[in-house]
Design a protein around this motif. Structure first.
Motif: not given
Length: 287
Positions: A110-126
């Motif tokens: 959660f990057k409040s100052t940048e107004k964005k959320v970075h997401v990393e999904i487990n590649p094995q469930v993609l």
């Protein structure tokens, strides 16, 4: 049923392999955790959009699609944190006699100052979320947001969406019902309480918001011997019937704000990599 058209928000529609609907996140039903379903499906919508497991989401766009309402007891950052922790029961991947536990969200920043959320999904469930063109369930993030005050309505919504073109769900065991609908322990041996206090309210909410029509629940019973139960019946589980929905009908969320339609993404080749998953704690069964 009124015509439903995809809202302009890029995170409004989530597509998942049908197996994903068998995963239950019971903590989403806890008080103060009502945004969990909407936030998780908004993230899944992001996976659909970017077709990869690492991406950034705009915080304002997330707030819009989940119909966020700030309160003194719950900040958006906290709601995201709750969703992450509540969804960590993950899934079980099975191959023969072997199995392994896999979390869905590998990392969330959660990057409040940048107004964005970075997401990393487990590649094995993609494979549950990428190039899903057959055997999928499509849900609307706005619908989860509208139903945020009733966890049972959100649970029922997920089930009905999976079978929305058929107008009848599969048979759900009583064990599955107890977990999927977060049934209080005091109701476990009281079918009428489950029906009157949980099912009927959930059905009312779905129909009030024009999400589904003519929803009815049906008991699955069998005659019992040497057991004194009213009407000589024992409830094994339930199934639901409702007015079917056409697959080609454009959909619109029930948000009061007018939204324009988004362009439908082009179809991509279906992945051959299917996962064999099992529900953590619930049990679906057929007759």
């Amino acid at each position: 049923m009124k015509m439903r058209q995809a809202p302009a928000n890029n995170l409004a529609i989530a597509k998942t392999d049908n197996q994903f609907t068998d995963i239950i996140f019971p903590n989403f039903a806890r008080g103060g955790h009502q945004y969990g379903d909407a936030l998780l499906h908004a993230i899944i919508s992001g996976i659909n959009k970017y077709q990869k497991g690492s991406f950034d989401l705009d915080i304002n766009e997330l707030k819009e699609v989940v119909l966020w309402k700030q309160t003194k007891h719950l900040s958006f950052a906290t709601a995201l944190k709750q969703m992450l922790l509540d969804s960590q029961n993950g899934i079980i991947l099975e191959q023969g006699k072997n199995w392994s536990y896999k979390a869905i969200i590998h990392e969330l920043d959660f990057k409040s100052t940048e107004k964005k959320v970075h997401v990393e999904i487990n590649p094995q469930v993609l494979p549950l979320f990428i190039n899903v063109e057959k055997g999928f369930t499509k849900t609307l993030t706005y619908d989860y947001a509208i139903l945020r005050k009733d966890a049972a309505a959100r649970a029922l919504y997920t089930i009905l969406r999976k079978y929305r073109q058929l107008g009848r769900t599969k048979n759900l065991s009583l064990s599955d019902i107890l977990i999927r609908f977060s049934v209080p322990p005091s109701y476990e041996n009281r079918p009428k309480s489950i029906e009157n206090q949980i099912f009927k309210k959930a059905i009312y909410d779905l129909q009030e918001h024009l999400i589904f029509e003519n929803v009815q629940f049906h008991r699955i019973t069998r005659a019992t011997q040497n057991v004194q139960i009213q009407n000589g019946k024992h409830v094994l589980g339930y199934y639901f019937t409702f007015r079917p929905q056409k697959a080609d009908v454009k959909e619109v969320s029930c948000t009061p704000i007018s939204q324009n339609a988004v362009t439908k993404p082009k179809k991509k080749n279906n992945t051959e990599n299917k996962l064999d998953i099992k529900l953590n704690g619930g049990f679906g069964f057929e007759w």
